[in-house]
Design an enzyme around this catalytic site. Structure first.
Site, short mmCIF file in Angstrom:
data_model
loop_
_atom_site.label_atom_id
_atom_site.label_comp_id
_atom_site.label_asym_id
_atom_site.label_seq_id
_atom_site.Cartn_x
_atom_site.Cartn_y
_atom_site.Cartn_z
N LYS A 54 38.11 36.16 47.40
CA LYS A 54 38.96 36.94 46.51
C LYS A 54 38.67 38.44 46.64
CE LYS A 54 39.08 34.34 42.80
NZ LYS A 54 38.96 33.73 41.49
N GLN A 98 36.06 33.11 36.36
CA GLN A 98 36.01 31.94 37.24
C GLN A 98 35.54 30.71 36.47
OE1 GLN A 98 37.12 32.06 40.40
NE2 GLN A 98 36.72 29.90 40.66
N ASP A 121 45.44 34.71 35.54
CA ASP A 121 45.40 33.26 35.75
C ASP A 121 46.55 32.54 35.04
OD1 ASP A 121 43.39 32.16 37.40
OD2 ASP A 121 41.83 32.60 35.93
N1 GUN Z 1 38.45 27.54 39.32
C1 GUN Z 1 39.19 26.78 40.15
N2 GUN Z 1 40.45 27.25 40.23
C2 GUN Z 1 40.51 28.32 39.43
C3 GUN Z 1 41.56 29.24 39.10
O1 GUN Z 1 42.70 29.16 39.56
N3 GUN Z 1 41.21 30.22 38.23
C4 GUN Z 1 39.98 30.33 37.69
N4 GUN Z 1 39.74 31.31 36.84
N5 GUN Z 1 38.99 29.50 37.98
C5 GUN Z 1 39.26 28.50 38.85
#
Ligand code: GUN
Length: 294
Positions: A54, A98, A121
């Protein structure tokens, strides 16, 4: 018949390039550099990979990334205090915490504490409710990526029968609303569903998001159906290496489906590309600029 392979890696690359071009445009025209804060708690190995990738892709798109790494045993109050600071930080347009979070932290409380305007998100209850009622919204990244992939081979979903296997808040439930908004007839299947193979065999669109390696077999698939595989399952193979496999038995399914996403290289790369899209959109909304062209 051999299915069309939907190349998520190439489509994500294309999308990232379009985001980068829009970021360059808004930076030059409005001195706006979109910024995202990524908060990671502890050292979950899958999260490490995701967060690293990311950070790299955010920088490559010309955006700012603010990484906050907190210890595994951090107190909930400390995380909430960080979010309060990020909510008011003018350089931060997107906030992503996350998941999963350690047991001492109430994940819902954390999600509730994020400013909905910065919730890239799309997990905040306000954004969930907006999606459910068909209002413009921040769409969760993985379902948004799934819709972009399916629309590549099926520009109109009106009247098609769709099944989503899995009812998670991250994928299954938001997908239900996105498919409904495109006038598909949607069924959500889950662990209690009776005769899942027979149900799936009737469907024009099949989304597998259940986290079970190679669960979906060839005889679950209607000939010519579009299959979107959201699964990312890590399997220890005989050669001692770890392999990534999806929720669909790809080798079998490709002979019967009309189109299918591979794993890896399907939905996975779209998730971060969509995070860039959401961050750019959030930055434009917060800055009272017109919506970007992505
Ligand atoms: N953990 C696994 N997928 C995601 C996601 O799309 N967003 C977040 N914040 N955590 C995750």
């Amino acid at each position: 018949m051999t299915a069309t392979i939907i190349d998520g890696k190439a489509i994500a690359e294309e999308l990232r390039a379009r985001v980068a071009a829009e970021v360059a445009r808004v930076s030059a025209a409005h001195r706006l550099v979109p910024g995202i804060a990524v908060v990671q708690v502890g050292h979950n190995p899958a999260s490490e990979v995701y967060v690293r990738s990311k950070t790299r892709q955010v920088a490559a798109a010309g955006m700012r990334s603010f990484d906050h790494r907190l210890p595994e045993d951090v107190r909930e109050a400390e995380l909430l205090a960080l979010l309060a600071r990020l909510n008011t930080d003018a350089a931060v347009h997107g906030i992503l915490v996350q998941l999963p979070l350690p047991a001492q932290i109430d994940a819902q409380k954390v999600i509730d504490a994020i400013d909905p305007a910065k919730d890239v998100d799309g997990f905040h209850p306000l954004n969930v409710g907006r999606l459910a009622t068909g209002m413009p919204v921040m769409i969760p990244c993985t379902p948004l990526g799934c819709m972009m992939l399916v629309n590549r081979v099926r520009p109109s979903l009106a009247g098609l029968d769709a099944v989503v296997i899995g009812r998670s808040n991250v994928v299954g439930r938001p997908l239900l609303h996105l498919l409904l908004a495109e006038s598909a007839t949607v069924t959500i299947a889950h662990s209690k569903t009776h005769d899942l193979p027979a149900l799936c065999r009737r469907m024009d669109l099949l989304f597998a998001a259940i986290g079970q390696p190679a669960l979906v077999k060839a005889d679950w698939i209607k000939p010519g159906a579009t299959v979107i595989d959201v699964g990312i399952n890590r399997i220890a193979a005989a050669d001692g290496k770890t392999h990534i496999v999806g929720d669909v038995d790809f080798a079998q399914a490709r002979d019967i489906a009309g189109a299918i996403t591979p794993v890896p290289g399907g939905v996975g790369p779209m998730t971060i590309a969509c995070l860039l899209v959401n961050t750019l959109r959030a930055a434009c909304v917060i800055s009272h600029l017109p919506a970007p062209a992505v």
